[in-house]
Write a protein that holds these residues in place. Structure first.
Motif, PDB file in Angstrom:
ATOM      1  N   GLU A   1      39.356  15.697  13.350  1.00  0.00           N
ATOM      2  CA  GLU A   1      39.639  14.357  12.833  1.00  0.00           C
ATOM      3  C   GLU A   1      39.071  13.280  13.751  1.00  0.00           C
ATOM      4  O   GLU A   1      38.535  12.268  13.275  1.00  0.00           O
ATOM      5  CB  GLU A   1      41.150  14.167  12.675  1.00  0.00           C
ATOM      6  CG  GLU A   1      41.756  14.994  11.555  1.00  0.00           C
ATOM      7  CD  GLU A   1      43.282  14.938  11.537  1.00  0.00           C
ATOM      8  OE1 GLU A   1      43.872  15.374  10.546  1.00  0.00           O
ATOM      9  OE2 GLU A   1      43.876  14.461  12.533  1.00  0.00           O
ATOM     10  N   ARG A   2      39.181  13.504  15.049  1.00  0.00           N
ATOM     11  CA  ARG A   2      38.667  12.527  16.018  1.00  0.00           C
ATOM     12  C   ARG A   2      37.138  12.456  15.959  1.00  0.00           C
ATOM     13  O   ARG A   2      36.559  11.364  16.005  1.00  0.00           O
ATOM     14  CB  ARG A   2      39.134  12.907  17.421  1.00  0.00           C
ATOM     15  CG  ARG A   2      38.883  11.858  18.495  1.00  0.00           C
ATOM     16  CD  ARG A   2      39.738  10.622  18.322  1.00  0.00           C
ATOM     17  NE  ARG A   2      41.170  10.868  18.449  1.00  0.00           N
ATOM     18  CZ  ARG A   2      41.845  10.816  19.598  1.00  0.00           C
ATOM     19  NH1 ARG A   2      41.210  10.535  20.725  1.00  0.00           N
ATOM     20  NH2 ARG A   2      43.150  11.024  19.609  1.00  0.00           N
ATOM     21  N   ILE A   3      36.493  13.595  15.847  1.00  0.00           N
ATOM     22  CA  ILE A   3      35.033  13.609  15.719  1.00  0.00           C
ATOM     23  C   ILE A   3      34.604  12.897  14.441  1.00  0.00           C
ATOM     24  O   ILE A   3      33.602  12.152  14.418  1.00  0.00           O
ATOM     25  CB  ILE A   3      34.500  15.052  15.756  1.00  0.00           C
ATOM     26  CG1 ILE A   3      34.687  15.649  17.162  1.00  0.00           C
ATOM     27  CG2 ILE A   3      33.021  15.104  15.347  1.00  0.00           C
ATOM     28  CD1 ILE A   3      34.362  17.126  17.258  1.00  0.00           C
ATOM     29  N   ALA A   4      35.364  13.090  13.380  1.00  0.00           N
ATOM     30  CA  ALA A   4      35.034  12.456  12.098  1.00  0.00           C
ATOM     31  C   ALA A   4      35.043  10.933  12.203  1.00  0.00           C
ATOM     32  O   ALA A   4      34.280  10.249  11.506  1.00  0.00           O
ATOM     33  CB  ALA A   4      36.008  12.920  11.014  1.00  0.00           C
ATOM     34  N   LEU A   5      35.886  10.395  13.080  1.00  0.00           N
ATOM     35  CA  LEU A   5      35.922   8.938  13.253  1.00  0.00           C
ATOM     36  C   LEU A   5      34.577   8.416  13.762  1.00  0.00           C
ATOM     37  O   LEU A   5      34.081   7.384  13.282  1.00  0.00           O
ATOM     38  CB  LEU A   5      37.038   8.554  14.225  1.00  0.00           C
ATOM     39  CG  LEU A   5      38.473   8.829  13.780  1.00  0.00           C
ATOM     40  CD1 LEU A   5      39.446   8.492  14.907  1.00  0.00           C
ATOM     41  CD2 LEU A   5      38.808   8.045  12.523  1.00  0.00           C
ATOM     42  N   ALA A   6      34.003   9.105  14.740  1.00  0.00           N
ATOM     43  CA  ALA A   6      32.696   8.687  15.263  1.00  0.00           C
ATOM     44  C   ALA A   6      31.606   8.887  14.217  1.00  0.00           C
ATOM     45  O   ALA A   6      30.678   8.073  14.100  1.00  0.00           O
ATOM     46  CB  ALA A   6      32.374   9.478  16.529  1.00  0.00           C
ATOM     47  N   TYR A   7      31.720   9.966  13.450  1.00  0.00           N
ATOM     48  CA  TYR A   7      30.743  10.234  12.386  1.00  0.00           C
ATOM     49  C   TYR A   7      30.794   9.136  11.330  1.00  0.00           C
ATOM     50  O   TYR A   7      29.756   8.671  10.836  1.00  0.00           O
ATOM     51  CB  TYR A   7      31.044  11.602  11.774  1.00  0.00           C
ATOM     52  CG  TYR A   7      30.149  11.985  10.624  1.00  0.00           C
ATOM     53  CD1 TYR A   7      28.854  12.451  10.858  1.00  0.00           C
ATOM     54  CD2 TYR A   7      30.594  11.887   9.302  1.00  0.00           C
ATOM     55  CE1 TYR A   7      28.030  12.817   9.797  1.00  0.00           C
ATOM     56  CE2 TYR A   7      29.777  12.249   8.245  1.00  0.00           C
ATOM     57  CZ  TYR A   7      28.501  12.712   8.499  1.00  0.00           C
ATOM     58  OH  TYR A   7      27.679  13.064   7.440  1.00  0.00           O
ATOM     59  N   GLN A   8      31.985   8.712  10.975  1.00  0.00           N
ATOM     60  CA  GLN A   8      32.142   7.666   9.963  1.00  0.00           C
ATOM     61  C   GLN A   8      31.647   6.308  10.463  1.00  0.00           C
ATOM     62  O   GLN A   8      31.243   5.453   9.667  1.00  0.00           O
ATOM     63  CB  GLN A   8      33.605   7.579   9.542  1.00  0.00           C
ATOM     64  CG  GLN A   8      34.083   8.791   8.756  1.00  0.00           C
ATOM     65  CD  GLN A   8      35.592   8.963   8.763  1.00  0.00           C
ATOM     66  OE1 GLN A   8      36.317   8.085   9.238  1.00  0.00           O
ATOM     67  NE2 GLN A   8      36.070  10.096   8.262  1.00  0.00           N
ATOM     68  N   ALA A   9      31.679   6.120  11.773  1.00  0.00           N
ATOM     69  CA  ALA A   9      31.201   4.856  12.348  1.00  0.00           C
ATOM     70  C   ALA A   9      29.677   4.799  12.444  1.00  0.00           C
ATOM     71  O   ALA A   9      29.111   3.718  12.656  1.00  0.00           O
ATOM     72  CB  ALA A   9      31.808   4.655  13.733  1.00  0.00           C
ATOM     73  N   PHE A  10      29.012   5.942  12.276  1.00  0.00           N
ATOM     74  CA  PHE A  10      27.568   6.004  12.506  1.00  0.00           C
ATOM     75  C   PHE A  10      26.751   5.142  11.548  1.00  0.00           C
ATOM     76  O   PHE A  10      25.859   4.399  12.003  1.00  0.00           O
ATOM     77  CB  PHE A  10      27.095   7.468  12.468  1.00  0.00           C
ATOM     78  CG  PHE A  10      25.600   7.624  12.489  1.00  0.00           C
ATOM     79  CD1 PHE A  10      24.849   7.193  13.575  1.00  0.00           C
ATOM     80  CD2 PHE A  10      24.938   8.196  11.409  1.00  0.00           C
ATOM     81  CE1 PHE A  10      23.466   7.335  13.590  1.00  0.00           C
ATOM     82  CE2 PHE A  10      23.561   8.343  11.415  1.00  0.00           C
ATOM     83  CZ  PHE A  10      22.818   7.908  12.503  1.00  0.00           C
ATOM     84  N   PRO A  11      26.956   5.198  10.236  1.00  0.00           N
ATOM     85  CA  PRO A  11      26.072   4.418   9.355  1.00  0.00           C
ATOM     86  C   PRO A  11      26.025   2.930   9.674  1.00  0.00           C
ATOM     87  O   PRO A  11      24.943   2.318   9.708  1.00  0.00           O
ATOM     88  CB  PRO A  11      26.656   4.683   7.959  1.00  0.00           C
ATOM     89  CG  PRO A  11      27.336   6.008   8.079  1.00  0.00           C
ATOM     90  CD  PRO A  11      27.918   6.015   9.460  1.00  0.00           C
ATOM     91  N   ALA A  12      27.183   2.348   9.931  1.00  0.00           N
ATOM     92  CA  ALA A  12      27.204   0.910  10.234  1.00  0.00           C
ATOM     93  C   ALA A  12      26.558   0.623  11.586  1.00  0.00           C
ATOM     94  O   ALA A  12      25.834  -0.380  11.735  1.00  0.00           O
ATOM     95  CB  ALA A  12      28.638   0.391  10.215  1.00  0.00           C
ATOM     96  N   TRP A  13      26.806   1.478  12.572  1.00  0.00           N
ATOM     97  CA  TRP A  13      26.201   1.272  13.893  1.00  0.00           C
ATOM     98  C   TRP A  13      24.694   1.461  13.837  1.00  0.00           C
ATOM     99  O   TRP A  13      23.930   0.699  14.431  1.00  0.00           O
ATOM    100  CB  TRP A  13      26.840   2.224  14.899  1.00  0.00           C
ATOM    101  CG  TRP A  13      26.327   2.069  16.301  1.00  0.00           C
ATOM    102  CD1 TRP A  13      25.621   2.984  17.030  1.00  0.00           C
ATOM    103  CD2 TRP A  13      26.488   0.936  17.166  1.00  0.00           C
ATOM    104  NE1 TRP A  13      25.322   2.501  18.271  1.00  0.00           N
ATOM    105  CE2 TRP A  13      25.843   1.237  18.383  1.00  0.00           C
ATOM    106  CE3 TRP A  13      27.108  -0.303  17.014  1.00  0.00           C
ATOM    107  CZ2 TRP A  13      25.824   0.346  19.450  1.00  0.00           C
ATOM    108  CZ3 TRP A  13      27.075  -1.203  18.082  1.00  0.00           C
ATOM    109  CH2 TRP A  13      26.443  -0.875  19.276  1.00  0.00           C
TER     110      TRP A  13
END
Length: 453
Positions: free
Chosen positions: A26-38
């Motif tokens: 779940e924690r890794i998914a947070l960074a993955y979800q932040a990737f497109p905008a970043w």
């Protein structure tokens, strides 16, 4: 639980909950979800974030230095400069990432052909305890400026430092989850590497640990960069500035209580000046003070853990048992804390433990060499290949040595160090890939070829 132990007292100072496997993903998914905008941000927008983080680091330098002293024993007079260096790394990539990753036009049969450098996604950084702030930003700054998001799996013995790093991003107003802390125990690393949201892996640590990480990453077809152990040689020739060489060699070997991959670990001295140079080293080493890492009067703090101290003492004892001379130190102090004294070993030969193994502590190993050729042979007689150095006033010999020494970086008349402006990394059992400089930021990007007619 992740337990932080103060190596100065040997006492537990804090406990931090570790994630279970479900929480890890779940924690890794947070960074993955932040990737497109970043990824969609511009270099200037990313630079603004990194500069703000650097400012937070500098504002909290004293607190962060105290935290390192408490969790892994680094003297605060070294911890403060480490925080500054981490901030410098963030500033460096904020300023230079756009130039480092600019499109590279290449001539071909196309009307226009070029290479562009695009982020890979979410990068897992697996970090050691010995430079908690610097090694984190050596990974974070280039990866983030390239447009990746980052998951920080720090060493379980410095959980407070890991939390403080991610806290710095929040305090700087960085976009949520571009840098995520992953507080897990070492056995959970495999699950993190295998997580489908992880695109690549950066690992800094031991050669044994690096082998396992490399195998796991390769099985998942994920690129990795490994910065592993070292047994760096430092050659001192007869024409060197011996006083200056002794100052720098001592600093290199003793900084962070000798717990540095790129420290001068095997000091190879030309026979004609051997005794004089050993005396210069001894004079400097015996002045150094063991003590509380929170005190600016302390030169050498405790080692980070007692098991590390026991292994270091084994290496010293085995080396002495087969004929080396111990001119200083070599005994575990009868005081609290995981201290080991500045130790000077001479008469060391290639079959001895202090020559063959990486010594991670304040142990100076001196080897005599007949001449330049013999010194190069001794320097290259190792499974490692991280850094190397040579001291000589002969420019021709210096240039020859730079080419002949089997290492990822060579310093002439200076200390082997990491610098945000210059690439760093090793060969052989010291790892592969490069960090820092223009080379480091290109490790975790897609070098995409574009052909237009």
């Amino acid at each position: 639980m992740l337990i932080a132990t103060n190596p100065y007292t040997g006492e537990k100072i804090a406990e931090y909950p570790s994630l279970n496997e479900t929480q890890l993903h779940e924690r890794i998914a947070l960074a993955y979800q932040a990737f497109p905008a970043w990824r969609a941000t511009t270099y200037s927008e990313r630079a603004e974030v990194l500069r703000a983080v650097a400012t937070v680091l500098r504002e909290h330098k004293s607190r962060l230095a105290d935290l390192m002293a408490d969790e892994m024993g680094k003297p605060v007079k070294e911890g403060g400069p480490e925080v500054e260096k981490a901030a410098l790394c963030a500033d460096h990539y904020a300023e230079h990432a756009a130039d480092y990753l600019a499109n590279e036009v290449l001539a071909s049969d196309a009307s226009l052909s070029y290479v562009c450098y695009q982020p890979l996604g979410t990068i897992l950084g697996i970090l050691p305890w010995n430079a908690p702030l610097w090694l984190a930003f050596r990974f974070l700054a280039p990866a983030l400026m390239a447009g990746n998001t980052c998951v920080l799996k720090h060493d379980p013995h410095v959980p407070g430092c890991a939390a403080a790093i991610v806290e710095a991003f929040a305090m700087a107003g960085a976009p949520h989850n571009i840098a995520v802390n992953l507080p897990v125990t070492t056995p959970s690393v495999a699950a993190a590497i295998r997580d489908p949201h992880i695109a690549a892996v950066s690992f800094t640590g031991s050669s044994a640990g690096g082998s396992k990480v490399a195998a796991l990453a390769a099985a998942e077809l994920k690129p990795s960069v490994l910065e592993l152990g070292g047994s760096d040689p430092c050659i001192v020739l007869a024409d060197a500035d011996l006083e200056r060489a002794a100052d720098v060699v001592t600093l290199s070997r003793i900084i962070n209580a000798g717990q540095s991959c790129i420290a001068a670990k095997r000091v190879i001295v030309e026979q004609s000046i051997h005794d004089d140079f050993v005396q210069l080293l001894k004079t400097r080493l015996e002045k150094l003070k063991l003590g509380d890492p929170r005190s600016f009067d302390s030169d050498i703090g405790p080692l980070a853990r007692d098991d590390l101290r026991r292994n270091l003492h084994r290496q010293v004892s085995e080396t002495i048992a087969v004929g080396a001379q111990c001119l200083l130190g070599g005994e575990i102090p009868a005081t609290p804390g995981f201290f080991y004294p500045a130790t000077l070993l001479t008469g060391v030969t290639p079959e001895m433990a202090a020559f063959r193994e990486e010594t991670f502590g304040p142990v100076m190993t001196v080897i005599a060499a007949d001449d330049f050729g013999a010194a190069i042979g001794l320097a290259n007689d190792t499974d490692y290949g991280l850094g190397a150095s040579i001291w000589t006033e002969n420019d021709e010999l210096a240039q020859r040595a730079a080419k002949l020494l089997n290492a990822g970086q060579v310093a002439v008349n200076g200390i082997v160090k990491t610098d945000p402006r210059l690439p760093s990394g090793g060969i052989k059992r010291s790892g592969y890939g490069r960090e820092l400089g223009p080379h480091g930021i290109k490790e975790f990007v897609n070098a995409k070829q574009v052909w237009i007619k």
